[in-house]
Design an enzyme around this catalytic site. Structure first.
Site, PDB file in Angstrom:
ATOM      1  N   HIS A  88       0.823  -1.128   0.034  1.00  0.00           N
ATOM      2  CA  HIS A  88       0.150  -0.158   0.000  1.00  0.00           C
ATOM      3  C   HIS A  88       0.872   1.326  -0.065  1.00  0.00           C
ATOM      4  O   HIS A  88       0.535   2.224  -0.583  1.00  0.00           O
ATOM      5  CB  HIS A  88      -0.872   0.065   1.109  1.00  0.00           C
ATOM      6  N   ASP A 137      -5.202   6.209   2.554  1.00  0.00           N
ATOM      7  CA  ASP A 137      -5.846   4.772   2.172  1.00  0.00           C
ATOM      8  C   ASP A 137      -7.234   4.645   2.532  1.00  0.00           C
ATOM      9  O   ASP A 137      -7.663   4.892   3.523  1.00  0.00           O
ATOM     10  CB  ASP A 137      -5.070   3.823   3.041  1.00  0.00           C
ATOM     11  N   HIS A 162      -0.400 -14.849  -7.551  1.00  0.00           N
ATOM     12  CA  HIS A 162      -1.193 -14.867  -6.598  1.00  0.00           C
ATOM     13  C   HIS A 162      -2.571 -13.899  -6.678  1.00  0.00           C
ATOM     14  O   HIS A 162      -3.583 -13.976  -6.027  1.00  0.00           O
ATOM     15  CB  HIS A 162      -0.629 -14.255  -5.303  1.00  0.00           C
ATOM     16  N   GLU A 200      -0.363  -5.252 -14.483  1.00  0.00           N
ATOM     17  CA  GLU A 200       0.732  -5.365 -14.940  1.00  0.00           C
ATOM     18  C   GLU A 200       0.617  -6.445 -16.247  1.00  0.00           C
ATOM     19  O   GLU A 200       1.377  -6.446 -17.130  1.00  0.00           O
ATOM     20  CB  GLU A 200       1.877  -5.692 -13.912  1.00  0.00           C
ATOM     21  N   GLN A 226      -8.391 -11.350  -4.126  1.00  0.00           N
ATOM     22  CA  GLN A 226      -7.578 -12.303  -5.138  1.00  0.00           C
ATOM     23  C   GLN A 226      -8.657 -13.170  -5.743  1.00  0.00           C
ATOM     24  O   GLN A 226      -8.431 -13.514  -7.052  1.00  0.00           O
ATOM     25  CB  GLN A 226      -6.554 -13.056  -4.493  1.00  0.00           C
TER      26      GLN A 226
END
Length: 467
Positions: free
Chosen positions: A20, A119, A365, A373, A390
């Protein structure tokens, strides 16, 4: 002669764990560059800030000032090795530690805070901003669909009831844009709140606080999932997609007086990839936090031997502790040896690797940043999700975008990994996935280019924060 005080003073609150801190600093630098008369106080722990600010710039860089908050660790604390322990202790110290730190910063600078960027996890930003009568702009570092699930926390719990939805195939067909998601794909903190865990309490409060934000910044780009953005805008005042954050420029102008970091490749990954055939290599990385169980690591090594495909494995820890010595010896040859069909390294320049033409698959993962990416490099994913968003990300890649496959049973087995490697690298299915990735790769480039959607949204963010 002393310099004049800054025109404005922006407070930035970091969730100082996992991945983060670095992307938050990237965003702040992009906002700070065109506003040199605005000071940004970047509040993290001494450990988290120390990981992103150069040692010779411990106090900050340019108009981005490094400030510390208490990490909540008792004196003489000895960590057990469980990362959740550090998070829980930190969360017990909030929000008092941030209130104390921001008061000290305001006194030191002589200028009150004019805006809060936090955040998204740090829900108390809503209350602090209200008290100070300043805008609150939280940043969500994952994707639009996982954010949509959190925004619908109450509806999901009411609809799923008190059964055991963690293992259920019930579809979320009652929420637009999440119709392909099963209840077992959801983050556990969406399904139910655990009052004994500070992390669970935090996520619960976040879901209820985000509608109060002046704008929510999301690590995505408009063209990727416009329907999800549209649904979010029904619940949030404003949504600004500014990603992929990890791909944002790090040229000199991003921070006043800061030289651009060189592209590091200390282990010769790119040089090795240059010797491999096009779209033949599987790149393997499970991020900066996760290490699969030893049995899964061994199963993956056996699958790589069985499939006989070239691989580049960014391995956290000491591979000799988890893998057969002959496997490690073959894959960790002396630097400069380019003839091996396998390579294990402690770190790889991931974005450069995924942009390389020799990489045909990414075993991941399924963290959102890694998937962005993937889009940037045009590389299909083989996915082994673990926690958080995930599993939702995996479902999105496999069922909606059709540019990745989840490992059978959700875990790494020799047979499942061999099948997945062959499907993506050797069979027509993989070619079709790479074909679908092509337009996504172009979308990323357009979004980040001058006049692109992410660039325009970033300009809007700069105006909100500094004007």
């Amino acid at each position: 002669m002393s310099s004049p005080p800054p025109r404005k003073h922006v407070g930035v609150f970091v969730f100082p764990f996992a991945s983060h801190t670095a992307p938050m600093l990237t965003i702040v630098r992009k906002i700070a560059a065109p506003a040199p008369d605005v000071l940004f106080s970047f509040f993290g722990t001494k450990t988290s800030n120390g990981q992103v600010f150069p040692k010779d710039a411990a106090g900050g860089q340019g108009n981005v000032r490094s400030c510390y908050v208490d990490d909540g660790l008792p004196e003489g604390f000895v960590p057990s090795g469980n990362p959740l322990e550090l998070i829980e202790l930190f969360l017990k110290a909030v929000p008092a530690n941030f209130y104390e730190a921001i008061e000290a910063a305001e006194k030191a600078v002589g200028v009150k805070i004019s805006c809060l960027i936090t955040d998204a996890f740090l829900w108390f930003g809503a209350e602090m901003a209200r008290e100070k009568a300043v805008p609150w702009i939280p940043v969500w570092f994952s994707g639009s669909r996982s954010l949509l699930a959190h925004v619908h926390t109450d509806l999901i719990r009411e609809t799923l009831g008190s059964e055991e939805p963690e293992d259920s195939d019930q579809m979320l067909d009652f929420i637009p844009c999440l119709v392909s998601v099963r209840s077992k794909d959801l983050p556990w903190e969406v399904i139910r709140m655990n009052p004994t865990l500070q992390f669970s309490i935090m996520m619960d409060k976040m879901a209820r606080s985000l509608p109060k934000a002046n704008a929510v910044v999301v690590n995505s780009f408009d063209e990727l999932d416009p329907f999800a953005t549209l649904q979010l805008e029904k619940h949030l005042k404003k949504v600004l997609n500014v990603g992929p954050i990890s791909v944002l420029s790090t040229r000199t102008e991003t921070v006043a007086e800061a030289p651009p970091p060189p592209t590091a490749d200390p282990h010769g990954c790119i040089q090795w990839l240059n010797k491999q055939p096009p779209a033949s290599v599987v790149y393997i990385s499970f991020g900066s936090v996760i290490t699969p169980l030893p049995g899964e690591v061994m199963a993956l090594a056996e699958a790589l031997d069985e499939a006989a495909v070239p691989f580049l494995w960014s391995f956290r820890g000491d591979p000799k502790e988890h893998l057969p010595s002959e496997f490690v010896a073959r894959s960790t040859m002396a630097e400069g040896c380019l003839d091996s069909k396998s390579k294990m390294v402690p770190w790889a320049p991931q974005l450069d690797v995924l942009r390389h033409g020799s990489v045909g698959a990414f075993l991941t993962h399924c963290g959102w940043n890694s998937l962005l990416e993937c889009f940037t490099g045009g590389v299909p994913a083989i996915m082994r999700p673990f926690f958080g968003d995930q599993k939702m990300n995996c479902r999105y890649m496999e069922s909606v975008m059709r540019v990745g496959i989840g490992l059978e049973g959700g875990k790494i087995t020799k047979a499942g990994a061999v099948a997945a490697l062959r499907r993506v690298l050797l069979e027509n299915e993989g070619k079709e996935m790479r074909g679908r990735m092509g337009p996504l790769k172009e979308m990323v480039a357009r979004a980040l280019a001058g006049g692109g959607s992410s660039s325009k949204n970033l300009e809007s963010l700069v105006e909100m924060v500094t004007e």
